[in-house]
Scaffold this motif. Structure first.
Motif, PDB file in Angstrom:
ATOM      1  N   LYS A 119       2.323 -10.912   4.060  1.00 43.42           N
ATOM      2  CA  LYS A 119       3.458 -11.774   4.429  1.00 43.42           C
ATOM      3  C   LYS A 119       3.964 -12.514   3.187  1.00 43.42           C
ATOM      4  O   LYS A 119       5.179 -12.604   2.961  1.00 43.42           O
ATOM      5  N   LEU A 120       3.048 -13.030   2.376  1.00 48.36           N
ATOM      6  CA  LEU A 120       3.425 -13.634   1.102  1.00 48.36           C
ATOM      7  C   LEU A 120       4.056 -12.575   0.191  1.00 48.36           C
ATOM      8  O   LEU A 120       5.053 -12.829  -0.501  1.00 48.36           O
ATOM      9  N   GLY A 121       3.486 -11.360   0.239  1.00 48.68           N
ATOM     10  CA  GLY A 121       4.025 -10.257  -0.555  1.00 48.68           C
ATOM     11  C   GLY A 121       5.459  -9.926  -0.181  1.00 48.68           C
ATOM     12  O   GLY A 121       6.278  -9.628  -1.049  1.00 48.68           O
ATOM     13  N   LEU A 122       5.782  -9.987   1.122  1.00 48.26           N
ATOM     14  CA  LEU A 122       7.147  -9.698   1.554  1.00 48.26           C
ATOM     15  C   LEU A 122       8.134 -10.735   1.041  1.00 48.26           C
ATOM     16  O   LEU A 122       9.251 -10.397   0.643  1.00 48.26           O
ATOM     17  N   TYR A 123       7.736 -12.006   1.064  1.00 45.96           N
ATOM     18  CA  TYR A 123       8.601 -13.051   0.505  1.00 45.96           C
ATOM     19  C   TYR A 123       8.853 -12.808  -0.983  1.00 45.96           C
ATOM     20  O   TYR A 123       9.988 -12.871  -1.462  1.00 45.96           O
ATOM     21  N   MET A 124       7.784 -12.514  -1.712  1.00 46.24           N
ATOM     22  CA  MET A 124       7.917 -12.316  -3.151  1.00 46.24           C
ATOM     23  C   MET A 124       8.721 -11.053  -3.454  1.00 46.24           C
ATOM     24  O   MET A 124       9.611 -11.047  -4.310  1.00 46.24           O
ATOM     25  N   PHE A 125       8.424  -9.956  -2.724  1.00 49.16           N
ATOM     26  CA  PHE A 125       9.166  -8.714  -2.923  1.00 49.16           C
ATOM     27  C   PHE A 125      10.624  -8.893  -2.542  1.00 49.16           C
ATOM     28  O   PHE A 125      11.517  -8.341  -3.187  1.00 49.16           O
ATOM     29  N   GLY A 126      10.859  -9.677  -1.466  1.00 47.48           N
ATOM     30  CA  GLY A 126      12.239  -9.933  -1.039  1.00 47.48           C
ATOM     31  C   GLY A 126      13.041 -10.620  -2.131  1.00 47.48           C
ATOM     32  O   GLY A 126      14.213 -10.301  -2.350  1.00 47.48           O
ATOM     33  N   GLU A 127      12.414 -11.558  -2.845  1.00 49.45           N
ATOM     34  CA  GLU A 127      13.108 -12.255  -3.927  1.00 49.45           C
ATOM     35  C   GLU A 127      13.454 -11.290  -5.060  1.00 49.45           C
ATOM     36  O   GLU A 127      14.540 -11.363  -5.647  1.00 49.45           O
ATOM     37  N   TYR A 128      12.538 -10.382  -5.381  1.00 53.42           N
ATOM     38  CA  TYR A 128      12.813  -9.434  -6.467  1.00 53.42           C
ATOM     39  C   TYR A 128      13.846  -8.386  -6.048  1.00 53.42           C
ATOM     40  O   TYR A 128      14.653  -7.952  -6.870  1.00 53.42           O
ATOM     41  N   VAL A 129      13.826  -7.974  -4.771  1.00 51.89           N
ATOM     42  CA  VAL A 129      14.882  -7.078  -4.290  1.00 51.89           C
ATOM     43  C   VAL A 129      16.226  -7.799  -4.322  1.00 51.89           C
ATOM     44  O   VAL A 129      17.254  -7.212  -4.707  1.00 51.89           O
ATOM     45  N   ASN A 130      16.231  -9.084  -3.938  1.00 51.98           N
ATOM     46  CA  ASN A 130      17.464  -9.888  -4.018  1.00 51.98           C
ATOM     47  C   ASN A 130      18.002  -9.940  -5.436  1.00 51.98           C
ATOM     48  O   ASN A 130      19.214  -9.855  -5.663  1.00 51.98           O
ATOM     49  N   MET A 131      17.101 -10.090  -6.403  1.00 51.77           N
ATOM     50  CA  MET A 131      17.520 -10.127  -7.803  1.00 51.77           C
ATOM     51  C   MET A 131      18.137  -8.786  -8.217  1.00 51.77           C
ATOM     52  O   MET A 131      19.156  -8.748  -8.920  1.00 51.77           O
ATOM     53  N   PHE A 132      17.541  -7.701  -7.761  1.00 52.51           N
ATOM     54  CA  PHE A 132      18.063  -6.361  -8.054  1.00 52.51           C
ATOM     55  C   PHE A 132      19.451  -6.170  -7.443  1.00 52.51           C
ATOM     56  O   PHE A 132      20.396  -5.731  -8.115  1.00 52.51           O
ATOM     57  N   ILE A 133      19.598  -6.527  -6.161  1.00 51.09           N
ATOM     58  CA  ILE A 133      20.894  -6.363  -5.478  1.00 51.09           C
ATOM     59  C   ILE A 133      21.941  -7.313  -6.055  1.00 51.09           C
ATOM     60  O   ILE A 133      23.118  -6.952  -6.198  1.00 51.09           O
ATOM     61  N   SER A 134      21.533  -8.540  -6.414  1.00 49.47           N
ATOM     62  CA  SER A 134      22.477  -9.495  -7.004  1.00 49.47           C
ATOM     63  C   SER A 134      23.051  -8.955  -8.310  1.00 49.47           C
ATOM     64  O   SER A 134      24.259  -9.051  -8.568  1.00 49.47           O
ATOM     65  N   ASN A 135      22.201  -8.363  -9.142  1.00 47.46           N
ATOM     66  CA  ASN A 135      22.683  -7.801 -10.402  1.00 47.46           C
ATOM     67  C   ASN A 135      23.504  -6.543 -10.174  1.00 47.46           C
ATOM     68  O   ASN A 135      24.438  -6.267 -10.942  1.00 47.46           O
ATOM     69  N   ALA A 136      23.191  -5.788  -9.112  1.00 47.48           N
ATOM     70  CA  ALA A 136      24.032  -4.644  -8.762  1.00 47.48           C
ATOM     71  C   ALA A 136      25.427  -5.119  -8.355  1.00 47.48           C
ATOM     72  O   ALA A 136      26.444  -4.518  -8.742  1.00 47.48           O
ATOM     73  N   LEU A 137      25.484  -6.216  -7.599  1.00 52.19           N
ATOM     74  CA  LEU A 137      26.781  -6.763  -7.181  1.00 52.19           C
ATOM     75  C   LEU A 137      27.559  -7.326  -8.373  1.00 52.19           C
ATOM     76  O   LEU A 137      28.777  -7.121  -8.476  1.00 52.19           O
ATOM     77  N   ILE A 138      26.864  -8.019  -9.280  1.00 51.58           N
ATOM     78  CA  ILE A 138      27.512  -8.518 -10.496  1.00 51.58           C
ATOM     79  C   ILE A 138      28.080  -7.359 -11.303  1.00 51.58           C
ATOM     80  O   ILE A 138      29.193  -7.429 -11.839  1.00 51.58           O
ATOM     81  N   THR A 139      27.320  -6.256 -11.385  1.00 52.14           N
ATOM     82  CA  THR A 139      27.789  -5.075 -12.110  1.00 52.14           C
ATOM     83  C   THR A 139      29.043  -4.499 -11.477  1.00 52.14           C
ATOM     84  O   THR A 139      29.999  -4.143 -12.176  1.00 52.14           O
ATOM     85  N   VAL A 140      29.076  -4.424 -10.142  1.00 47.05           N
ATOM     86  CA  VAL A 140      30.248  -3.882  -9.438  1.00 47.05           C
ATOM     87  C   VAL A 140      31.461  -4.779  -9.628  1.00 47.05           C
ATOM     88  O   VAL A 140      32.567  -4.312  -9.906  1.00 47.05           O
TER      89      VAL A 140
END
Length: 353
Positions: free
Chosen positions: A248-269
């Protein structure tokens, strides 16, 4: 290959890509921190420590899954699941490359090409707040609750500045479709008079102020330094994640890193031309759609990975804000500046049209 089969393959590929990038972002975070602090970082688990994410994942899976006695059990489980789910489905509307030709048919590298892709992304970002708020409240812990309240206040505040920065891009491109916004950056002139190479008509040249506002807001939305007040260990132990353990802690942490990945994908677009690169039309004309498509995917991911590096660079460079400074920056600086930028953008569009 029919369209449905291709879309299923694309969804699976994006799912694997998002999890892989999130996992190895934890490795990259430590390596960047080591670079900034003149040390080695992970170097025991495999060559260059490349197996460290697998060791961390195994640790999360095999740790005791503890739920506090007085916690709201259903909501306690729902919180991290919601954060991870929202993080993953936001990538559905992002164009990850130009197109691929398979069996004589041209397939777009975008799972869902909808006309309101920007609204979809902003809606998903808004729902993501609930995952953190639910988890903090369901823990029945005052530190977790304070962290969740901080997170919701911070994310809602910076969503306003982010939305206003987005409006300037929408006004320029005349569309809410991320595919159309990407294609608009393939041809044209910067401010109508500086000629550009094919694939280099990027919005960051038109809207540098909007980019800066969006970048700062994205840091805050991802709870990254210097905006990590919701999980500030010096005041709140670990904030909304205090009572979580195991996966459950892992999902929170992984969610933040996926958010960072998607945020940079959106910035790139939005600002860096998406999958466009210099000479993309020349490559398509001389080497075909598939070579151009593969290179467009590589160009897109290269821009995204550089953005992730900058996120990490900021984390290990700048100190954390006080909470009043964080809210002051959001409400008294970014929002007024974004409104002024929107006004100037509208005036320039009216003048040229």
């Amino acid at each position: 290959m029919d369209l449905l089969t291709f879309k299923i393959i694309l969804v699976v590929a994006l799912f694997i890509l998002s999890l892989t990038v999130a996992a190895y972002s934890t490795w990259a975070e430590r390596k960047v921190a080591a670079l900034m602090q003149d040390r080695l970082g992970p170097n025991r688990t495999g060559p260059l420590g490349l197996l460290q994410p697998l060791a961390d994942g195994g640790k999360f899976f095999f740790k005791e899954d503890f739920i506090p006695q007085n916690a709201e059990k259903f909501l306690f489980i729902l919180g991290p699941a919601l954060v991870m789910f929202i993080s993953l489905i936001t990538g559905a509307v992002i164009p990850w490359g130009r197109s691929l030709n398979i069996g004589g048919y041209s397939f777009s590298l975008q799972v869902a090409n909808i006309d309101v892709g920007v609204l979809y992304l902003m809606g998903m970002v808004s729902i993501g707040v609930y995952g953190i708020m639910i988890g903090g409240w369901a823990s029945n812990n005052k530190y977790s609750l304070i962290g969740a309240i901080r997170a919701s206040s911070q994310m809602i505040s910076y969503e306003l500045a982010m939305g206003l920065a987005l409006l300037s891009i929408i006004m320029m491109c005349g569309s809410l479709d991320l595919g159309a916004i990407t294609e608009a950056q393939s041809h044209g002139k910067i401010w109508h008079f500086i000629p550009t190479v094919s694939g280099m008509n990027w919005n960051v040249f038109y809207q540098p102020l909007a980019f800066l506002i969006f970048f700062v807001a994205a840091l805050a939305e991802c709870n990254r330094h210097p905006f990590d007040l919701p999980e500030c260990e010096t005041e709140l132990v670990a904030g909304f994640m205090t009572e979580y353990s195991a996966m459950k802690l892992g999902l929170y942490m992984f969610g933040e890193y996926v958010n960072m990945f998607i945020s940079n994908a959106l910035i790139t677009v939005l600002f860096f031309g998406g999958y466009n690169y210099p000479g993309i039309d020349w490559v398509t004309h001389n080497y075909g759609e598939n070579i151009a498509g593969v290179l467009s995917i590589a160009a897109f991911l290269l821009k995204v990975f550089f953005g992730i590096f900058v996120f990490m660079w900021v984390r290990w460079t700048l100190p954390r804000f006080r909470y009043d400074q964080l809210m002051h920056l959001g409400w008294k600086t970014l929002i007024p500046v974004a409104l002024i930028n929107l006004l100037i953008t509208g005036a320039i569009i009216l003048a040229f049209n």
